[in-house]
Scaffold this active site. Structure first.
Site, PDB file in Angstrom:
ATOM      1  N   GLU A 162       7.797  28.617   7.974  1.00  0.00           N
ATOM      2  CA  GLU A 162       7.943  27.160   7.895  1.00  0.00           C
ATOM      3  C   GLU A 162       8.957  26.717   6.844  1.00  0.00           C
ATOM      4  O   GLU A 162       8.594  26.058   5.852  1.00  0.00           O
ATOM      5  CB  GLU A 162       6.581  26.503   7.617  1.00  0.00           C
ATOM      6  CG  GLU A 162       5.527  26.825   8.655  1.00  0.00           C
ATOM      7  CD  GLU A 162       4.182  26.132   8.379  1.00  0.00           C
ATOM      8  OE1 GLU A 162       4.063  25.447   7.362  1.00  0.00           O
ATOM      9  OE2 GLU A 162       3.272  26.292   9.196  1.00  0.00           O
ATOM     10  N   GLU A 358       0.522  30.589  13.864  1.00  0.00           N
ATOM     11  CA  GLU A 358      -0.545  29.846  13.184  1.00  0.00           C
ATOM     12  C   GLU A 358      -1.011  28.727  14.087  1.00  0.00           C
ATOM     13  O   GLU A 358      -0.196  28.021  14.686  1.00  0.00           O
ATOM     14  CB  GLU A 358      -0.060  29.169  11.886  1.00  0.00           C
ATOM     15  CG  GLU A 358       0.092  30.057  10.706  1.00  0.00           C
ATOM     16  CD  GLU A 358       0.536  29.299   9.456  1.00  0.00           C
ATOM     17  OE1 GLU A 358       0.195  28.100   9.308  1.00  0.00           O
ATOM     18  OE2 GLU A 358       1.231  29.919   8.640  1.00  0.00           O
TER      19      GLU A 358
HETATM   20  O1  IFM Z   1      -2.160  26.659   4.995  1.00  0.00           O
HETATM   21  C1  IFM Z   1      -0.982  26.326   5.660  1.00  0.00           C
HETATM   22  C2  IFM Z   1      -0.099  27.540   5.808  1.00  0.00           C
HETATM   23  O2  IFM Z   1       0.191  28.128   4.583  1.00  0.00           O
HETATM   24  C3  IFM Z   1       1.214  27.156   6.454  1.00  0.00           C
HETATM   25  N1  IFM Z   1       0.975  26.421   7.670  1.00  0.00           N
HETATM   26  C4  IFM Z   1       0.056  25.328   7.656  1.00  0.00           C
HETATM   27  C5  IFM Z   1      -1.257  25.763   7.043  1.00  0.00           C
HETATM   28  C6  IFM Z   1      -2.248  24.592   7.003  1.00  0.00           C
HETATM   29  O3  IFM Z   1      -1.746  23.560   6.226  1.00  0.00           O
END
Ligand code: IFM
Length: 457
Positions: A162, A358
């Site tokens: 990200e 994710e």
């Molecule tokens: O916890 C975070 C992660 O580190 C990166 N993506 C989003 C998740 C939730 O906010």
């Protein structure tokens, strides 16, 4: 609802969020250790200690993953453990990942390391951080030493997690480390992060012929609140440019989008781009990781500019929402957005294997008197998003795997330990792990390679 043969089922964490042990074995300080000490920066004044003490309990955690039948573990390698001040290698820090990889492989779980999940060594931030052109080269050094140490056993590498958050939350909004509110630095960081990705991909491939290299982006569908209102349509274009296209276009087409370049001209964006940079950024990827949580519904109707907005050049846009149910993060639950982002990549970019690296939700979990953690909302969230992922596959997206965020409760950045994303509950006082109802359900899905019937709590 069956998933394709060989579909990969995993769960994810990140070093600073779970490891703890922030001073063990020569680890240096990261920008997050520093940021946690800024009064008011993190809810409750929480820090990277104790987190889930994964550094010491990884053995137990690997057993837990094996019991759940997970096939892959996405974790991140802490740069400040491996090169504490950004320079010399600290073997003791690297050894932790050596042990972790060995334990995972012995348990039949594929290691999926990410090299940068936001923990820049603080000494590098003091030399300009991601706004400085030297940082991507230091990142490539870190990638090289990690790939040389683990590349004989690790196949699946991710360079960045990200980069939008690193650049815009960290350098424009100041709500993530390093806490800077400097839009010019944020746009410099975008380019340097992407350059770091390109340089790292090259050294990983040089270190290991079997390496498969990807990057993970947090993609959002961006929808104008009123599609007939030109102000809303333009706000959506700008937000889509900053959130999605500023990363997708250079990675897949070797150029920044013209409209984004124009929007960011007052911030000196293209001054950072040198000859050859975009060729490095656009070197072919083996896969794209997609993190998905929600959609952006945006309005551009005149409103006050928001101080500390991540939306460089579009500080006045607002996010009215649509009245959908929200998670404990306040994010609206919109599973169809996952189908949409996967299909967008499929439709608009060259063919590429996709992984949801994710997806998950924070809810307020309670441990019942019988010791169980019943989390029907998280289970429902995961189920609806897996249906959405399946719909994308049916419509042609080359989706090959899914990682739940997160394996266990952890340090949720500016929210500290107040938000729980885990499918496994962590009692931070005792470090007892308790698989939640969602973990049992997810385990069955992974075993069946299909969505199972929801069992009432
Ligand atoms: O916890 C975070 C992660 O580190 C990166 N993506 C989003 C998740 C939730 O906010």
């Amino acid at each position: 609802m069956r998933f394709p043969e060989g579909f990969l089922w995993g769960a994810a964490t990140a070093a600073f969020q779970v490891e703890g042990a922030t001073t063990a074995d020569g680890r240096g300080r990261s920008i997050w250790d520093e940021f946690c000490e800024v009064p008011g920066a993190v809810v409750g004044g929480h820090t990277g200690e104790p987190a889930a003490d994964h550094y010491r309990r990884f053995d137990e955690d690997v057993r837990l993953m094996a019991d759940l039948g997970l096939q892959a573990y996405r974790f991140s390698v802490a740069w400040p453990r491996v090169r504490p001040d950004g320079g010399l290698v600290n073997k003791a820090g690297l050894d932790f990942y050596d042990r972790l990889v060995d334990r995972l492989l012995a348990a039949g779980i594929e290691p999926w390391p990410t090299l940068y999940h936001w923990d820049l060594p603080q000494p590098l931030e003091e030399r300009g951080g991601w706004a400085a052109r030297a940082t991507p080269y230091r990142f490539a050094d870190f990638a090289a030493s990690t790939a040389e140490a683990l590349g004989d056993r690790v196949r699946h590498w991710t360079t960045l997690n990200e980069p939008w958050c690193s650049a815009f939350l960290g350098y424009a909004a100041g709500v993530h480390a390093p806490g800077r509110r400097d839009p010019r630095a944020a746009v410099a960081a975008v380019h340097h992060l992407l350059l770091g990705h390109g340089l790292a991909a090259e050294v990983i491939r040089a270190a290991s012929a079997r390496a498969e290299v990807g990057i993970t982006l947090n993609l959002y569908p961006v929808i104008p609140a009123d599609p007939d209102d030109p102000a809303d349509v333009d706000a959506a274009r700008r937000v889509d440019g900053l959130q999605n296209r500023i990363f997708l276009e250079p990675l897949f087409h070797g150029r920044y989008p013209d409209d984004v370049v124009e929007d960011l001209a007052p911030y000196g964006f293209t001054a950072h781009v040198r000859d050859g940079d975009l060729d490095a950024v656009a070197a072919p990827l083996d896969r794209l990781g997609v993190n998905y949580y929600a959609e952006h519904h945006v309005s551009g109707r005149p409103g006050p500019a928001v101080a500390g907005s991540p939306w460089v050049g579009a500080e006045h846009v607002t996010f009215p929402g649509r009245g959908l149910p929200r998670t404990d993060m306040g994010w609206e639950v919109e599973p169809s957005g996952l189908t949409e982002v996967l299909l967008r990549v499929h439709r608009d970019y060259p063919p590429i294997p996709l992984y949801v690296t994710e997806n998950g939700a924070a809810y307020r979990d309670a441990v019942a008197p019988d010791g169980a953690v019943r989390d029907p909302e998280r289970l429902g969230y995961l189920e609806s998003h897996l249906r959405a992922a399946h719909a994308a596959i049916e419509a042609g997206a080359d989706l090959r795997g899914y990682f739940a965020w997160s394996l266990m409760d952890n340090f949720e950045w500016a929210e500290g330990y107040a938000k729980r994303f885990g499918i496994v509950h962590v009692d931070y006082a005792t470090q007892v792990r308790t698989p939640k109802m969602s973990a049992m359900w997810y385990s069955q899905v992974a075993k069946d390679n299909a969505l199972a019937t929801v069992v009432a709590p």
